[in-house]
Design an enzyme around this catalytic site. Sequence first.
Site, mmCIF file in Angstrom:
data_model
loop_
_atom_site.group_PDB
_atom_site.id
_atom_site.type_symbol
_atom_site.label_atom_id
_atom_site.label_comp_id
_atom_site.label_asym_id
_atom_site.label_seq_id
_atom_site.Cartn_x
_atom_site.Cartn_y
_atom_site.Cartn_z
ATOM 1 N N LYS A 18 14.884 75.505 68.510
ATOM 2 C CA LYS A 18 13.808 74.492 68.509
ATOM 3 C C LYS A 18 14.081 73.458 69.577
ATOM 4 O O LYS A 18 15.228 73.290 70.015
ATOM 5 C CB LYS A 18 13.686 73.801 67.141
ATOM 6 C CG LYS A 18 14.949 73.075 66.625
ATOM 7 C CD LYS A 18 15.141 71.654 67.089
ATOM 8 C CE LYS A 18 16.387 71.004 66.510
ATOM 9 N NZ LYS A 18 16.872 69.825 67.232
ATOM 10 N N GLY A 108 21.577 70.530 70.465
ATOM 11 C CA GLY A 108 20.312 69.996 69.933
ATOM 12 C C GLY A 108 19.230 71.045 69.811
ATOM 13 O O GLY A 108 18.044 70.716 69.732
ATOM 14 N N GLY A 111 20.358 75.999 66.566
ATOM 15 C CA GLY A 111 20.686 77.425 66.407
ATOM 16 C C GLY A 111 21.325 77.746 65.065
ATOM 17 O O GLY A 111 20.892 78.676 64.376
ATOM 18 N N ASP A 146 18.192 70.019 59.623
ATOM 19 C CA ASP A 146 17.238 70.761 60.468
ATOM 20 C C ASP A 146 16.802 72.094 59.851
ATOM 21 O O ASP A 146 15.890 72.733 60.364
ATOM 22 C CB ASP A 146 17.882 71.071 61.837
ATOM 23 C CG ASP A 146 17.806 69.882 62.792
ATOM 24 O OD1 ASP A 146 17.037 68.944 62.515
ATOM 25 O OD2 ASP A 146 18.519 69.904 63.804
HETATM 26 O O1 C5P Z 1 22.352 67.288 57.947
HETATM 27 P P1 C5P Z 1 23.362 67.626 58.980
HETATM 28 O O2 C5P Z 1 24.686 68.029 58.380
HETATM 29 O O3 C5P Z 1 22.899 68.609 59.987
HETATM 30 O O4 C5P Z 1 23.633 66.281 59.805
HETATM 31 C C1 C5P Z 1 24.745 66.117 60.634
HETATM 32 C C2 C5P Z 1 25.009 64.634 60.816
HETATM 33 O O5 C5P Z 1 23.964 64.032 61.575
HETATM 34 C C3 C5P Z 1 25.048 63.862 59.519
HETATM 35 O O6 C5P Z 1 26.329 63.831 58.974
HETATM 36 C C4 C5P Z 1 24.605 62.476 59.940
HETATM 37 O O7 C5P Z 1 25.706 61.782 60.486
HETATM 38 C C5 C5P Z 1 23.645 62.746 61.092
HETATM 39 N N1 C5P Z 1 22.229 62.700 60.702
HETATM 40 C C6 C5P Z 1 21.639 61.471 60.423
HETATM 41 N N2 C5P Z 1 20.309 61.417 60.096
HETATM 42 C C7 C5P Z 1 19.562 62.541 60.066
HETATM 43 C C8 C5P Z 1 20.138 63.798 60.357
HETATM 44 C C9 C5P Z 1 21.476 63.839 60.677
HETATM 45 O O8 C5P Z 1 22.297 60.422 60.446
HETATM 46 N N3 C5P Z 1 18.270 62.456 59.764
#
Ligand code: C5P
Length: 321
Positions: A18, A108, A111, A146
């Site tokens: 994406k 970003g 994947g 994501d």
């Molecule tokens: O949800 P995911 O594990 O992919 O997110 C990775 C990191 O990105 C989280 O630990 C957080 O620090 C940050 N994040 C965030 N706000 C979001 C998505 C991700 O702060 N909406």
Amino acid sequence: MLTVAPHAGGLRVEAPAKINVGLRVLGKRPDGYHELESLVMAVSLADELQAAATDDGAIALEVVADGADAPADRTNLVWRAAEMLQSRCAAGQGCRITLVKRIPAGRGLGGGSSDAAAALVLLSRLWGLNVTPEALGAMAADLGSDVPFFLRGPLAVMRGRGEVLEPVAGDPPVHVVLVVPGFDCSTREVYSKVKLPLTVRYSGVSLWITHLLRGHVSELGRTLVNDLTPAAEAVCRDITTLCGSLRHAGASCVLMTGSGSAVFALAATESEARSIATAVQLDATSRVHVLKPWPSNTSLGWKGCSHGSDRSKGEAGNGEP
Ligand code: C5P
């Protein structure tokens, strides 16, 4: 978007990357995540998952590196998706999964998240599970911010921390020049450096949708924003250079995707995209791809799990130049 098809005694599905066409950070949430509003579009660079069912309950994962690589163990979101599905749906069967990896991590491009969504859809079907869309969406959100998008794409507005999706109908008449640098960017580190706005922001997302669906690339170039860019530049300074290289090659709409490090240009025609891709000056560690939006005529992940009929594979292929 995630269309399951038969493959060598099992099933296969393509898992697209994406780009965040635009991304606003609206604030920080009590759970520590950031409140987002982002227009997200799947593109024609895709991993592939193939899986066959086994009776022993064990999960086996093989990764075939095809331009990118990923771990073949429990740290891979595909493995965690398989385990989550087994435990939440009391599934006794196991699987042998092959992941053909083309989407580089830490750029970003989502994947790993796409692979996880694809694994949920593929294994639900393979194991004959009757999972509701809501249960599948909840598992996706627990796997990562994501992941839910890849069940609802190929074009959607993402809100909340990523789990609130509003699908957008239509196929944007644009082409994407994607520049993937040799360095990655840690999502966690980038978010930790975000400076929050003092006032409530107007996101502009409805204007972005209008321009995108009309292919108004110059207008998009004037209005698109990714609020994570200053933080990503603080983490990996070369992002400014990458964007400058695309502009220098003639692109009018240039942005970073997600928390970086990849950047992209939108072009109105394929020949314009190819001329930007040819002209862009990059170091030897960077790769450039000319891509199309992932077609909307492929079924959504929800349908992929409902034991309905398979629809044929989308026409995008991997869109390489
Ligand atoms: O949800 P995911 O594990 O992919 O997110 C990775 C990191 O990105 C989280 O630990 C957080 O620090 C940050 N994040 C965030 N706000 C979001 C998505 C991700 O702060 N909406």
